[in-house]
Write an enzyme that holds these catalytic residues in place. Structure first.
Site, PDB file in Angstrom:
ATOM      1  N   ASP A 282       8.198  -1.462 -15.486  1.00 27.67           N
ATOM      2  CA  ASP A 282       8.778  -0.716 -14.358  1.00 27.67           C
ATOM      3  C   ASP A 282       7.839  -0.705 -13.141  1.00 27.67           C
ATOM      4  O   ASP A 282       8.016  -1.528 -12.246  1.00 27.67           O
ATOM      5  CB  ASP A 282       9.147   0.711 -14.790  1.00 27.67           C
ATOM      6  CG  ASP A 282      10.272   1.322 -13.978  1.00 27.67           C
ATOM      7  OD1 ASP A 282      10.830   0.633 -13.112  1.00 27.67           O
ATOM      8  OD2 ASP A 282      10.621   2.503 -14.224  1.00 27.67           O
TER       9      ASP A 282
ATOM     10  N   GLU B  61      18.922   6.452 -16.428  1.00 26.35           N
ATOM     11  CA  GLU B  61      17.496   6.804 -16.488  1.00 26.35           C
ATOM     12  C   GLU B  61      17.428   8.327 -16.378  1.00 26.35           C
ATOM     13  O   GLU B  61      17.162   8.999 -17.354  1.00 26.35           O
ATOM     14  CB  GLU B  61      16.723   6.119 -15.343  1.00 26.35           C
ATOM     15  CG  GLU B  61      15.236   6.453 -15.295  1.00 26.35           C
ATOM     16  CD  GLU B  61      14.521   5.901 -14.044  1.00 26.35           C
ATOM     17  OE1 GLU B  61      15.200   5.577 -13.053  1.00 26.35           O
ATOM     18  OE2 GLU B  61      13.270   5.827 -14.071  1.00 26.35           O
TER      19      GLU B  61
HETATM   20  N1  ADE Z   1      12.139   2.280  -7.911  1.00 25.71           N
HETATM   21  C1  ADE Z   1      10.973   1.925  -8.463  1.00 25.71           C
HETATM   22  N2  ADE Z   1      10.920   2.366  -9.725  1.00 25.71           N
HETATM   23  C2  ADE Z   1      12.093   2.982 -10.002  1.00 25.71           C
HETATM   24  C3  ADE Z   1      12.647   3.626 -11.136  1.00 25.71           C
HETATM   25  N3  ADE Z   1      11.987   3.745 -12.293  1.00 25.71           N
HETATM   26  N4  ADE Z   1      13.867   4.170 -11.031  1.00 25.71           N
HETATM   27  C4  ADE Z   1      14.531   4.089  -9.880  1.00 25.71           C
HETATM   28  N5  ADE Z   1      14.062   3.489  -8.789  1.00 25.71           N
HETATM   29  C5  ADE Z   1      12.852   2.954  -8.839  1.00 25.71           C
HETATM   30 ZN    ZN Z   2      12.888   0.538 -12.333  1.00 24.36          ZN
END
Ligand code: ADE
Ligand code: ZN
Length: 331
Positions: free
Chosen positions: A275, A197
């Site tokens: 998400d 990410e």
């Molecule tokens: N916790 C909640 N959303 C998240 C994300 N997008 N990336 C990492 N941890 C998270």
């Molecule tokens: Zn996440």
């Protein structure tokens, strides 16, 4: 297209239930529990959701969950989300939850599990929405603590489908959690992890090799490593991509810039997800619609994405087959 996308039976594989806490419910729960919030109004909460990166979001995400105190709070949170998801045409949700985000505030796993599981039962009955739980470990806390949480979860293992790994990615590689994930596998749990990410493509490889995950949450940075892309394609590893999240956390500049078309062209097994919908400007339908608007995808592409999600969801196979047939028939 909007009507088609709404009608399409969608499964969500990447949703943090604590990230579904809308400001209205945050205020209501704060009042119910006598908790002071650092905001004067619901508008002020929304105005604060202007993030520069993952950490700036996580700071507010952990602060927001402070209003969750009792089983009833977790029930209300989960039921409210599953109702909204149902309105979006979502038929199934694999939900992440963050036990350590609650344990550090003195809220036991029993409280969390009681609220979540009773909402799951009621959503199934009242809405026909099925769901499964992914117990996530916070990668910016010690692996020993994650192991303790895993051991303490044994009374509820029949309610938990998988373990996950989330929170601040950079500098917290999957390798730190190798033993925890091995133990989770021995306990019969599936495994997923956030990787690629904000963190490098190498973290995706580590998650595959060391944590033995079956899905990668996000994974968009795999494109920086062509050999890894080839592997993800060959193994058809599911990536749970969250387009609006990536825009709001500045993983990408805007939707037009999102690598989703490239990921699909590379032959990867892609799914669309929300998400943390309360923080990122929309749920499943908004994410599907944003892709339709940005990329002009046709119905076949969306049917493929919905099929990918159903095939990977933690659900009974009989239900999976019924829903897959509904996707094929959806026009
Ligand atoms: N916790 C909640 N959303 C998240 C994300 N997008 N990336 C990492 N941890 C998270
Ligand atoms: Zn996440």
């Amino acid at each position: 297209m909007h009507d088609f996308l709404k009608a399409l039976p969608k499964a969500e594989l990447h949703l943090h239930i604590e990230g579904s806490l809308e400001p209205e419910l945050m205020f209501a729960l704060a009042e119910r529990n006598g908790i002071a919030l650092p905001y004067n109004s619901i508008e002020a909460v929304r105005a604060a959701y202007d993030f520069n990166d993952l950490q700036s979001f996580l700071d507010l995400y952990y602060q927001g969950m402070s209003v969750l105190q009792t089983p009833e709070d977790f029930y209300d949170l989960t039921m409210a989300y599953l109702r909204r998801a149902h309105q979006d045409g979502v038929v199934h949700v694999d939900m992440h939850f963050d036990p350590q985000g609650h344990l550090v505030r003195g809220i036991s796993l029993a409280v969390v599990m009681e609220g979540l599981t009773s909402a799951q039962v009621d959503a199934d009955k009242e809405l026909g929405v099925s769901s499964a739980l992914i117990m996530a470990f916070l990668r910016d806390r010690p692996a020993t603590e994650a192991m303790e949480v895993l051991e303490s979860a044994q009374p509820w293992l029949s309610h938990i489908s998988a373990v996950g790994l989330d929170s601040a990615e950079q500098g917290n590689p999957p390798s730190r959690f190798t033993e925890v994930f091995r133990r989770a596998k021995d306990l019969g749990l599936e495994r997923v992890a956030h990787a690629g990410e904000e963190g490098p493509a190498d973290y995706i490889r580590e998650a595959l090799d060391l944590l033995d995950v079956s899905r990668i949450d996000h994974g968009v940075r795999c494109l920086e490593d062509p050999a890894l892309v080839a592997r993800l394609r060959d193994e058809q590893t599911v990536l749970t991509v969250c387009p609006l999240s990536n825009v709001r956390l500045k993983v990408v500049a805007d939707m037009a810039d999102h690598p989703l078309p490239k990921l699909l062209e590379a032959g990867l097994n892609i799914t669309l997800n929300s998400d943390d919908p309360a923080y990122f400007g929309g749920g499943m339908l908004a994410n599907y619609q944003a892709c339709a608007d940005a990329f002009g995808w046709n119905r076949d592409t969306f049917r493929t994405l919905a099929t990918n999600a159903l095939q990977a969801a933690y659900m009974a196979d009989s239900r999976r087959q019924q829903l897959l047939a509904q996707v094929t028939a959806c026009n």
